[in-house]
Design a protein around this motif. Structure first.
Motif, PDB file in Angstrom:
ATOM      1  N   LEU A 217      27.650  24.514 -13.400  1.00  0.00           N
ATOM      2  CA  LEU A 217      26.440  24.811 -12.644  1.00  0.00           C
ATOM      3  C   LEU A 217      25.202  24.683 -13.524  1.00  0.00           C
ATOM      4  O   LEU A 217      24.187  24.114 -13.110  1.00  0.00           O
ATOM      5  CB  LEU A 217      26.519  26.220 -12.045  1.00  0.00           C
ATOM      6  N   SER A 218      25.301  25.153 -14.751  1.00  0.00           N
ATOM      7  CA  SER A 218      24.180  25.063 -15.690  1.00  0.00           C
ATOM      8  C   SER A 218      23.837  23.597 -15.970  1.00  0.00           C
ATOM      9  O   SER A 218      22.658  23.222 -16.025  1.00  0.00           O
ATOM     10  CB  SER A 218      24.531  25.792 -16.980  1.00  0.00           C
ATOM     11  N   GLU A 219      24.860  22.763 -16.136  1.00  0.00           N
ATOM     12  CA  GLU A 219      24.625  21.340 -16.392  1.00  0.00           C
ATOM     13  C   GLU A 219      23.976  20.678 -15.174  1.00  0.00           C
ATOM     14  O   GLU A 219      23.067  19.853 -15.323  1.00  0.00           O
ATOM     15  CB  GLU A 219      25.936  20.641 -16.735  1.00  0.00           C
ATOM     16  N   ARG A 220      24.408  21.053 -13.981  1.00  0.00           N
ATOM     17  CA  ARG A 220      23.818  20.487 -12.764  1.00  0.00           C
ATOM     18  C   ARG A 220      22.348  20.895 -12.621  1.00  0.00           C
ATOM     19  O   ARG A 220      21.494  20.077 -12.256  1.00  0.00           O
ATOM     20  CB  ARG A 220      24.603  20.922 -11.543  1.00  0.00           C
ATOM     21  N   VAL A 221      22.037  22.155 -12.914  1.00  0.00           N
ATOM     22  CA  VAL A 221      20.651  22.620 -12.824  1.00  0.00           C
ATOM     23  C   VAL A 221      19.791  21.878 -13.842  1.00  0.00           C
ATOM     24  O   VAL A 221      18.667  21.454 -13.538  1.00  0.00           O
ATOM     25  CB  VAL A 221      20.574  24.156 -13.028  1.00  0.00           C
ATOM     26  N   THR A 222      20.311  21.701 -15.044  1.00  0.00           N
ATOM     27  CA  THR A 222      19.567  20.975 -16.080  1.00  0.00           C
ATOM     28  C   THR A 222      19.295  19.540 -15.630  1.00  0.00           C
ATOM     29  O   THR A 222      18.180  19.025 -15.801  1.00  0.00           O
ATOM     30  CB  THR A 222      20.347  20.980 -17.410  1.00  0.00           C
ATOM     31  N   SER A 223      20.296  18.906 -15.044  1.00  0.00           N
ATOM     32  CA  SER A 223      20.112  17.535 -14.544  1.00  0.00           C
ATOM     33  C   SER A 223      19.059  17.488 -13.444  1.00  0.00           C
ATOM     34  O   SER A 223      18.215  16.575 -13.407  1.00  0.00           O
ATOM     35  CB  SER A 223      21.430  16.985 -13.999  1.00  0.00           C
ATOM     36  N   LEU A 224      19.099  18.465 -12.559  1.00  0.00           N
ATOM     37  CA  LEU A 224      18.104  18.519 -11.489  1.00  0.00           C
ATOM     38  C   LEU A 224      16.703  18.734 -12.047  1.00  0.00           C
ATOM     39  O   LEU A 224      15.736  18.121 -11.576  1.00  0.00           O
ATOM     40  CB  LEU A 224      18.440  19.632 -10.494  1.00  0.00           C
ATOM     41  N   GLU A 225      16.578  19.599 -13.032  1.00  0.00           N
ATOM     42  CA  GLU A 225      15.270  19.847 -13.649  1.00  0.00           C
ATOM     43  C   GLU A 225      14.727  18.571 -14.271  1.00  0.00           C
ATOM     44  O   GLU A 225      13.540  18.254 -14.119  1.00  0.00           O
ATOM     45  CB  GLU A 225      15.380  20.947 -14.713  1.00  0.00           C
ATOM     46  N   GLU A 226      15.581  17.816 -14.939  1.00  0.00           N
ATOM     47  CA  GLU A 226      15.147  16.559 -15.555  1.00  0.00           C
ATOM     48  C   GLU A 226      14.731  15.552 -14.477  1.00  0.00           C
ATOM     49  O   GLU A 226      13.727  14.843 -14.624  1.00  0.00           O
ATOM     50  CB  GLU A 226      16.260  15.991 -16.436  1.00  0.00           C
ATOM     51  N   ALA A 227      15.511  15.516 -13.392  1.00  0.00           N
ATOM     52  CA  ALA A 227      15.185  14.580 -12.307  1.00  0.00           C
ATOM     53  C   ALA A 227      13.854  14.965 -11.659  1.00  0.00           C
ATOM     54  O   ALA A 227      13.035  14.099 -11.345  1.00  0.00           O
ATOM     55  CB  ALA A 227      16.296  14.581 -11.259  1.00  0.00           C
ATOM     56  N   VAL A 228      13.601  16.243 -11.493  1.00  0.00           N
ATOM     57  CA  VAL A 228      12.354  16.715 -10.884  1.00  0.00           C
ATOM     58  C   VAL A 228      11.184  16.363 -11.807  1.00  0.00           C
ATOM     59  O   VAL A 228      10.114  15.921 -11.343  1.00  0.00           O
ATOM     60  CB  VAL A 228      12.416  18.218 -10.577  1.00  0.00           C
ATOM     61  N   LYS A 229      11.335  16.524 -13.120  1.00  0.00           N
ATOM     62  CA  LYS A 229      10.280  16.184 -14.073  1.00  0.00           C
ATOM     63  C   LYS A 229       9.962  14.692 -13.990  1.00  0.00           C
ATOM     64  O   LYS A 229       8.780  14.306 -13.971  1.00  0.00           O
ATOM     65  CB  LYS A 229      10.698  16.522 -15.492  1.00  0.00           C
ATOM     66  N   ILE A 230      10.996  13.877 -13.954  1.00  0.00           N
ATOM     67  CA  ILE A 230      10.786  12.424 -13.867  1.00  0.00           C
ATOM     68  C   ILE A 230      10.082  12.086 -12.547  1.00  0.00           C
ATOM     69  O   ILE A 230       9.151  11.284 -12.513  1.00  0.00           O
ATOM     70  CB  ILE A 230      12.123  11.669 -13.994  1.00  0.00           C
ATOM     71  N   TYR A 231      10.491  12.683 -11.469  1.00  0.00           N
ATOM     72  CA  TYR A 231       9.907  12.410 -10.168  1.00  0.00           C
ATOM     73  C   TYR A 231       8.425  12.801 -10.129  1.00  0.00           C
ATOM     74  O   TYR A 231       7.594  12.050  -9.633  1.00  0.00           O
ATOM     75  CB  TYR A 231      10.679  13.153  -9.080  1.00  0.00           C
ATOM     76  N   HIS A 232       8.111  13.967 -10.693  1.00  0.00           N
ATOM     77  CA  HIS A 232       6.733  14.442 -10.672  1.00  0.00           C
ATOM     78  C   HIS A 232       5.842  13.620 -11.613  1.00  0.00           C
ATOM     79  O   HIS A 232       4.663  13.426 -11.339  1.00  0.00           O
ATOM     80  CB  HIS A 232       6.618  15.922 -11.040  1.00  0.00           C
ATOM     81  N   HIS A 233       6.365  13.130 -12.699  1.00  0.00           N
ATOM     82  CA  HIS A 233       5.573  12.302 -13.612  1.00  0.00           C
ATOM     83  C   HIS A 233       5.372  10.902 -13.038  1.00  0.00           C
ATOM     84  O   HIS A 233       4.385  10.252 -13.346  1.00  0.00           O
ATOM     85  CB  HIS A 233       6.230  12.201 -14.985  1.00  0.00           C
ATOM     86  N   GLY A 234       6.290  10.475 -12.200  1.00  0.00           N
ATOM     87  CA  GLY A 234       6.193   9.133 -11.627  1.00  0.00           C
ATOM     88  C   GLY A 234       5.156   9.046 -10.512  1.00  0.00           C
ATOM     89  O   GLY A 234       4.662   7.980 -10.190  1.00  0.00           O
ATOM     90  N   GLU A 235       4.791  10.134  -9.918  1.00  0.00           N
ATOM     91  CA  GLU A 235       3.828  10.106  -8.807  1.00  0.00           C
ATOM     92  C   GLU A 235       2.445   9.887  -9.253  1.00  0.00           C
ATOM     93  O   GLU A 235       1.719  10.032  -9.999  1.00  0.00           O
ATOM     94  CB  GLU A 235       3.903  11.411  -8.015  1.00  0.00           C
TER      95      GLU A 235
END
Length: 83
Positions: free
Chosen positions: A65-83
């Motif tokens: 679960l911790s690894e999944r949350v970390t992956s989601l956090e990284e994906a959210v950061k990439i998504y927000h920087h891409g906008e």
């Protein structure tokens, strides 16, 4: 006089027999108590082993679960920087 000797010898024989029967009964009871104690220790050990397995499973789920949350956090950061 002979009756007194016979009664004394019989009394002594009964005392000795009672002593040995008491020892045998005590040894048997001690053995039974020891067996019960070993059985209970076995049950406790089994319970502890089950708890260890459940803790390991919980640890694995937590790490996943911790690894999944970390992956989601990284994906959210990439998504927000891409906008």
């Amino acid at each position: 006089m002979e009756a007194e000797v016979i009664i004394t010898v019989c009394g002594l024989a009964v005392s000795v027999a009672t002593f040995f029967i008491g020892r045998l009964t005590s040894a048997r009871n001690g053995g039974q108590e020891y067996g019960v104690m070993l059985t209970e220790i076995g049950y406790i050990k089994s319970g502890v082993d089950d708890m260890k397995k459940k803790m390991e499973q919980s640890d694995r789920r937590y790490i996943d679960l911790s690894e999944r949350v970390t992956s989601l956090e990284e994906a959210v950061k990439i998504y927000h920087h891409g906008e």
